[in-house]
Structures are given as C-alpha cells and as structure tokens.
Design a protein around this motif. Structure first.
Motif, PDB file in Angstrom:
ATOM      1  N   LEU A   1       0.685  -1.086  -0.056  1.00  0.00           N
ATOM      2  CA  LEU A   1       0.054   0.021  -0.125  1.00  0.00           C
ATOM      3  C   LEU A   1       0.874   1.227   0.124  1.00  0.00           C
ATOM      4  O   LEU A   1       0.806   2.233  -0.842  1.00  0.00           O
ATOM      5  N   ARG A   2       1.956   1.229   0.847  1.00  0.00           N
ATOM      6  CA  ARG A   2       2.750   2.321   0.903  1.00  0.00           C
ATOM      7  C   ARG A   2       3.482   2.534  -0.392  1.00  0.00           C
ATOM      8  O   ARG A   2       3.901   3.782  -0.763  1.00  0.00           O
ATOM      9  N   LYS A   3       3.884   1.469  -1.091  1.00  0.00           N
ATOM     10  CA  LYS A   3       4.441   1.557  -2.464  1.00  0.00           C
ATOM     11  C   LYS A   3       3.696   2.218  -3.547  1.00  0.00           C
ATOM     12  O   LYS A   3       4.194   2.982  -4.285  1.00  0.00           O
ATOM     13  N   LEU A   4       2.382   2.172  -3.121  1.00  0.00           N
ATOM     14  CA  LEU A   4       1.333   2.732  -4.413  1.00  0.00           C
ATOM     15  C   LEU A   4       1.440   4.502  -4.046  1.00  0.00           C
ATOM     16  O   LEU A   4       1.054   5.147  -5.164  1.00  0.00           O
ATOM     17  N   PHE A   5       1.992   4.811  -2.987  1.00  0.00           N
ATOM     18  CA  PHE A   5       1.908   6.316  -2.773  1.00  0.00           C
ATOM     19  C   PHE A   5       3.446   6.618  -2.769  1.00  0.00           C
ATOM     20  O   PHE A   5       3.542   7.857  -2.130  1.00  0.00           O
ATOM     21  N   GLU A   6       4.490   5.880  -2.881  1.00  0.00           N
ATOM     22  CA  GLU A   6       5.713   6.293  -2.689  1.00  0.00           C
ATOM     23  C   GLU A   6       6.100   7.235  -3.741  1.00  0.00           C
ATOM     24  O   GLU A   6       5.929   7.130  -4.940  1.00  0.00           O
ATOM     25  N   ILE A   7       6.854   8.467  -3.205  1.00  0.00           N
ATOM     26  CA  ILE A   7       7.478   9.620  -3.941  1.00  0.00           C
ATOM     27  C   ILE A   7       8.702   9.657  -3.809  1.00  0.00           C
ATOM     28  O   ILE A   7       9.283  10.025  -2.802  1.00  0.00           O
ATOM     29  N   ASN A   8       9.557   9.568  -5.014  1.00  0.00           N
ATOM     30  CA  ASN A   8      10.760   9.624  -4.754  1.00  0.00           C
ATOM     31  C   ASN A   8      11.435  10.866  -5.276  1.00  0.00           C
ATOM     32  O   ASN A   8      11.197  11.278  -6.128  1.00  0.00           O
ATOM     33  N   LYS A   9      12.558  11.377  -4.504  1.00  0.00           N
ATOM     34  CA  LYS A   9      13.093  12.559  -4.795  1.00  0.00           C
ATOM     35  C   LYS A   9      13.795  12.342  -6.176  1.00  0.00           C
ATOM     36  O   LYS A   9      13.672  13.528  -6.845  1.00  0.00           O
ATOM     37  N   GLU A  10      14.703  11.414  -6.377  1.00  0.00           N
ATOM     38  CA  GLU A  10      15.355  11.589  -7.633  1.00  0.00           C
ATOM     39  C   GLU A  10      14.394  11.322  -8.796  1.00  0.00           C
ATOM     40  O   GLU A  10      14.725  12.058  -9.769  1.00  0.00           O
ATOM     41  N   GLU A  11      13.387  10.586  -8.620  1.00  0.00           N
ATOM     42  CA  GLU A  11      12.169  10.576  -9.612  1.00  0.00           C
ATOM     43  C   GLU A  11      11.799  11.903 -10.070  1.00  0.00           C
ATOM     44  O   GLU A  11      11.331  12.278 -11.128  1.00  0.00           O
ATOM     45  N   GLY A  12      11.583  12.610  -8.863  1.00  0.00           N
ATOM     46  CA  GLY A  12      10.876  13.908  -9.238  1.00  0.00           C
ATOM     47  C   GLY A  12      11.855  14.884  -9.745  1.00  0.00           C
ATOM     48  O   GLY A  12      11.529  15.663 -10.525  1.00  0.00           O
ATOM     49  N   LEU A  13      13.317  14.781  -9.561  1.00  0.00           N
ATOM     50  CA  LEU A  13      14.155  15.862 -10.204  1.00  0.00           C
ATOM     51  C   LEU A  13      14.312  15.230 -11.589  1.00  0.00           C
ATOM     52  O   LEU A  13      14.423  15.886 -12.735  1.00  0.00           O
TER      53      LEU A  13
END
Ligand code: OXD
Ligand code: MN
Length: 594
Positions: A547-559
């Motif tokens: 469930l947490r993985k569904l909402f994981e937001i990753n800094k590297e991916e964001g950049l």
C-alpha cells in the motif's frame, strides 16, 4: 431534403471531384440501416452474427494494415506551423489542398457516395453541434448511426446554419466490372483538418477515428478550436455521476490516454456497497459554463467505440451487457457458432476460432486471436447504467476533473492538485506509456497532456493558456477540483499493485470526500495524497508495504521528471505560459527540500 445552400453546393462539388456512381442522402431510418447492413453482408464486409447470441449484430475484419488511428498521417493545417504547434503534423494549407484534390479526384468511382448529416450532442441542444460526413464506405455509415445522431431530423434542425463538412474516402475506386474487396482502403492515408474553414478531409483508411469523423476529428480536434474561440472546453474525457451511500450525487470528468480503461471507468460497478456510478459518456466531454458559473458537461456521442480485448464480466460487466445486441464488432475473433470472442472475455480460451485475420486459430498459437485494438460499436442507450441525465441538453455540473496516466512508477495511485493553476500544470505534463490505439510502438513513455496530444487542434501551449484562463472566467470556487490517478503502478516484479476495475471506487470515494472538505489528506511534493488509512481498503488484503508503495514519491524521480518536463516545454518555442514555468520551478523546489 435540405435547402442549406452551402451544403447543397458542397455535396455537388465533392461529387464532381470524387465522381461516385450514385449519391445517397442518409435519412437515419431503421429501414435504411437494415438495407445497408444487408449490403455489407452481401459484399463480404460483414458476417451476420448468431441471431440467438448477438441479435442484430455484425462482425467485420479490417485489412491488417488498417487497424488503428494513424497519428503520423494526421494533420492540422493552420496557415502557419506555429499555430498548429509541435503537437500536430503540418503542411501549408494550399499545398495540402492540392495533394488532397489529386487523391480525391475520381476516388469514389464505381461506388455510392453517402451523405450523413449528424449531430454531436442531443439534437437541438444549445451545446450540440452539427456536421455532415460524405463517405464512400457503408461500414462508416452504419457505425456513424450508432456513434452519433444522424439523418433527416438533423437536417431539419440545421436549417441554413453552420455545419462542419467532412469528406471521407477509402481511396479504392472500382473500374467497371472490378470486384470489390471486403475492406477497401488505400496504402496512402491522410487525416487532415483545415481550421480556417473548419473542414475535415480523410483519405485511405476505413478504421475508427480515422473514418468516423464525428469522433476525434470533429468532437475533439475541430471542437477544441471552436471551444477556444467561444470560451468552453472540448476534452478527451469520460463523464460519470457518482452517488454516495447517503444519496449525495456528484459528476466527475476524467481524461485518460487511449486504451487505458476509460470505458471501464465510465461504467464502473462499485466494489464498495452503497456507492453507485452512472455513465454520461466514455470518451468525450464538451464543457460549458452554466448561468451559475459552474462547468456543465455533455457527451457529444451516442454510442461507445470501445476496446474489446480485456473487456469481460469481471472487468466491465455493464459493457458486456450493452453489447449483447445491435452491435458491430471489428477485428475480434469469431467462434464456430458465429459469436465473438476476444482475449480476456473468458478465462478459458475456446478450442477453435477464426482469428481477426480470417485464419483458423487454436489456443496453442502464439499470437492473440483478436487484434489488441479490436473494437465494439454499441448504442449507449443499451447500457444498463446510463445516467438519467445523459441526454440532458443542459449537461451535468462537473465537481471534479481527473487526469489519469498509465505509469509503472513515480505517479501515486491518487493525489489532489493544490489549486486550478497547479491542476492545469499537472494536466500539461500528463504522461503515459503508449497503447495499441494508435499505430506505433507500445509501452513507451510519452507526454500526453490532458490525454489530448493526438487530438488538440492547435498549438498545445495556447491550449494550456486557454485552460489557465478559466480561473478568470468564473470564481475559482465554481471550478472543478483537479485530481490525478494512476491505476498502473507496478512492483519490483513488474506486477500491477492496485487491483483496479470495480475497486477503483475506493479512490473515487476518497476524491468524493475531498470534495466535501474532509481532512483526509497530507501534503506531498506532487499534491495532496491520502493520509495513511484514509483510503478505504477494507477487505482488499493489500499488505501495508505494498500500500505504501502505491504512494511512494521519490526525490530522484521527481528531479528527473523536472528535467523531462523542461525539455518538453522547450519544444514549444517560448510559448509555454509563464505561470506553468513557475509551477515547474515550484515542483522542483518541493522535491529538493524533501
Ligand atoms: C479512441 C482513442 O478510439 O482514444 O477513443 O483512440
Ligand atoms: Mn478516446
């Protein structure tokens, strides 16, 4: 018939150009439909399906090279390339007219030219608009009769007014005595829009959005141009009415890329007791302001042209119920008892089929029996969950807009954008992995802003500015709230994490509660995401780490996303509105401070 001089003159001129053997004005009657389907059976284009299994229904197989929209052959020819934007193919309109005149000259020899007056939207509604399609394809005529409202009554309402002229030819003229083929088409294809005279010219393809000109060509590309001129929105969105267990009802519009489950979402059977979803439309929404300053949407279509593979009693029971009769199936597989089958329809594969290419097929074959973009054409009125207001000429009030991507990573299951401008920003950077709805590579991540990339009739930078302008056209509180969803997030083994389909109601429930200002959110760099435990997953048995993985937001991916977007915005020659560049920088800062 009609006294509309512009229409009479155009039909006359197009007949001179295309040189058909006959001209037939479609009246839209049942009798005409019977005659035309009979003709299609005689010509070998249609096979009549088993009357007991699929009454009033027909089966067609296209030429294997004519199976999807041809985006690289689709043009919008504004006077300058800049007006068409990097999102459209372009040629100088005069040059393009020359090319088309040469192709269309004599293109209907030996065939009947059909004139189809059609209304996008309920006939006579203030929001509806009229088009006339000229075609040499009887297959197109019978599909148009399901997908739009056609015939005599449209001409009556048209009177002397404006209509969008659309000329279509399969580009397969017949010499005297030459035998026709089941699916005539031409290797050369052009799907062309001329914004100056709002005309559509389509040559060489008989398939779907290339040929049924009311759908993508008019209701999206031309309508998006009209919408900008007139201050409304023509969008690639489904529309649903959602009712809570307390009996409160809200309407939601949602933009998803082609072949990403729009029809399924539009007819969703709620997995949560008490929640109900009703269908207004599954593909296109026209939204205009009502006198109360809110946006009201109509579905300009009259039927569904849905992707068949993957549609089943489990994934979309209401679509299956809809297509039981009076439907047309194209490029699915045929069973021994003249019924239809496609991948995913049943868990067990039939022992023997004729595949979409007309060859014998058994389950040991290594290729699917139906084409991945195989379609059903079926009347909306047969859908058991049509909303009571689906034909309301005033439309339905929209409370929320959802942008849906198809992304294996980065974008969480759901988030809410901070405000209208941020919402427009997220729409402008909507990205998705490509599907079989368009010819080309499948599974490649591309920007598909507002799911409109193949359908916006002008420079998308101007389209973003048009969307931004809505904030100034009404009180921002009147505007729908904007959300993003992603059903397609995968785990490290490449498996989808979220069960999707009927379970998507859980996400809709969270959105519904947000609309009622429930404190069910926390702030993330992308927007408001559900507070842990605020998404109703009762009975789903999804382990907490998944469930947490569904909402994981990753800094590297964001950049990385920031760099991708910057590169994308830079393809628009300095035309992207400053407000969106500002939003991009704000997103970067939020990720940097994570
Ligand atoms: C469609 C599409 O056919 O989006 O609806 O391709
Ligand atoms: Mn679509």
């Amino acid at each position: 018939m009609t006294k509309n001089q512009k229409l009479l003159k155009w039909v006359h001129e197009m007949a001179e150009l295309c040189q058909p053997e006959n001209i037939h004005w479609c009246d839209g009657s049942e009798e005409e439909y019977q005659k035309m389907t009979q003709l299609l059976v005689e010509q070998g284009t249609f096979i009549k399906l088993n009357e007991k299994k699929k009454p009033g229904s027909f089966y067609a197989r296209s030429e294997p090279s004519d199976v999807a929209r041809v985006e690289d052959r689709t043009y919008v020819c504004w006077p300058t390339k800049e007006e068409s934007g990097p999102n459209n193919n372009w040629k100088d309109p005069k040059e393009m007219k020359e090319i088309l005149l040469n192709l269309f000259r004599g293109s209907m020899r030996g065939r009947t030219m059909y004139v189809i007056p059609y209304s996008m939207g309920p006939i006579g509604s203030e929001i509806s608009k009229i088009g006339v399609e000229i075609t040499d394809s009887p297959y197109v005529v019978v599909n148009m009769r399901i997908m739009t409202r056609i015939g005599k009554k449209v001409l009556e309402v048209l009177g002397d007014d404006f209509f969008v002229p659309g000329l279509h030819s399969v580009g397969y003229p017949l010499n005297p005595g030459q035998k026709d083929v089941p699916w005539p088409c031409n290797h050369t294809k052009y799907i062309v829009h001329f914004p100056e005279d709002k005309s559509i010219w389509s040559y060489g393809s008989g398939y779907g959005g290339n040929a049924l000109l009311g759908k993508k060509c008019y209701a999206l590309r031309i309508a998006s141009i009209l919408a900008r001129e007139e201050g409304w929105l023509a969008e690639h969105m489904l529309i649903v009415g959602v009712t809570s267990p307390e009996g409160e009802k809200k309407y939601i519009a949602a933009a998803f890329p082609s072949a990403s489950g729009k029809t399924n979402f539009a007819m969703l059977e709620s997995a949560l007791p008490g929640w109900k979803v009703e269908t207004v439309g599954d593909d296109i929404a026209w939204m205009k302001f009502g006198s109360d300053g809110r946006l009201y949407a109509i579905n300009p279509e009259y039927g569904f042209f849905g992707v068949a593979p993957g549609t089943s009693l489990k994934t979309n029971p209401n679509a299956i119920l809809t297509l039981q009769k009076n439907s047309i199936f194209t490029n699915v597989a045929l069973t021994e008892d003249l019924d239809v089958w496609w991948e995913g329809l049943t868990d067990e594969k039939p022992n023997k089929l004729i595949n979409w290419k007309g060859e014998e097929w058994t389950p040991d074959k290594n290729e699917p029996a139906s084409h991945p973009n195989a379609r059903f054409t079926t009347p909306a009125s047969q859908c058991p969950v049509m909303d009571p207001d689906w034909e309301n000429p005033n439309g339905v009030p929209i409370s929320a807009i959802i942008f849906g991507g198809r992304r294996s990573s980065f974008i969480p299951l759901v988030f809410q954008t901070f405000d209208w401008t941020h919402g427009v920003f997220t729409g402008s950077i909507q990205s998705s992995e490509t599907t079989a709805a368009a010819a080309g590579e499948v599974g490649k991540l591309r920007f598909d802003p507002f799911a409109m990339l193949p359908f916006c009739g002008y420079n998308m930078a101007d389209y973003f500015a048009h969307w931004l302008s809505f904030k100034h056209r009404t009180d921002e509180n009147n505007l729908p709230k904007i959300f993003v969803v992603n059903w397609f997030r995968k785990d490290e083994n490449g498996k989808f994490i979220w069960p999707g389909y009927g379970e998507n109601i859980r996400v809709v429930k969270w959105i519904f509660e947000r609309l009622n200002d429930k404190e069910n959110y926390e702030t993330s760099p992308l927007g408001f995401i559900p507070k842990f435990n605020s998404l109703d997953v009762s009975g789903l048995n999804i382990p907490e780490n998944r469930l947490r993985k569904l909402f994981e937001i990753n800094k590297e991916e964001g950049l990385t996303e920031y760099e991708r977007v910057k590169e994308f915005y830079n393809t628009f020659n300095n035309k992207i509105p400053k407000e969106l560049w500002d939003e991009l920088e704000k997103m970067k800062m939020r990720f940097e401070s994570m």
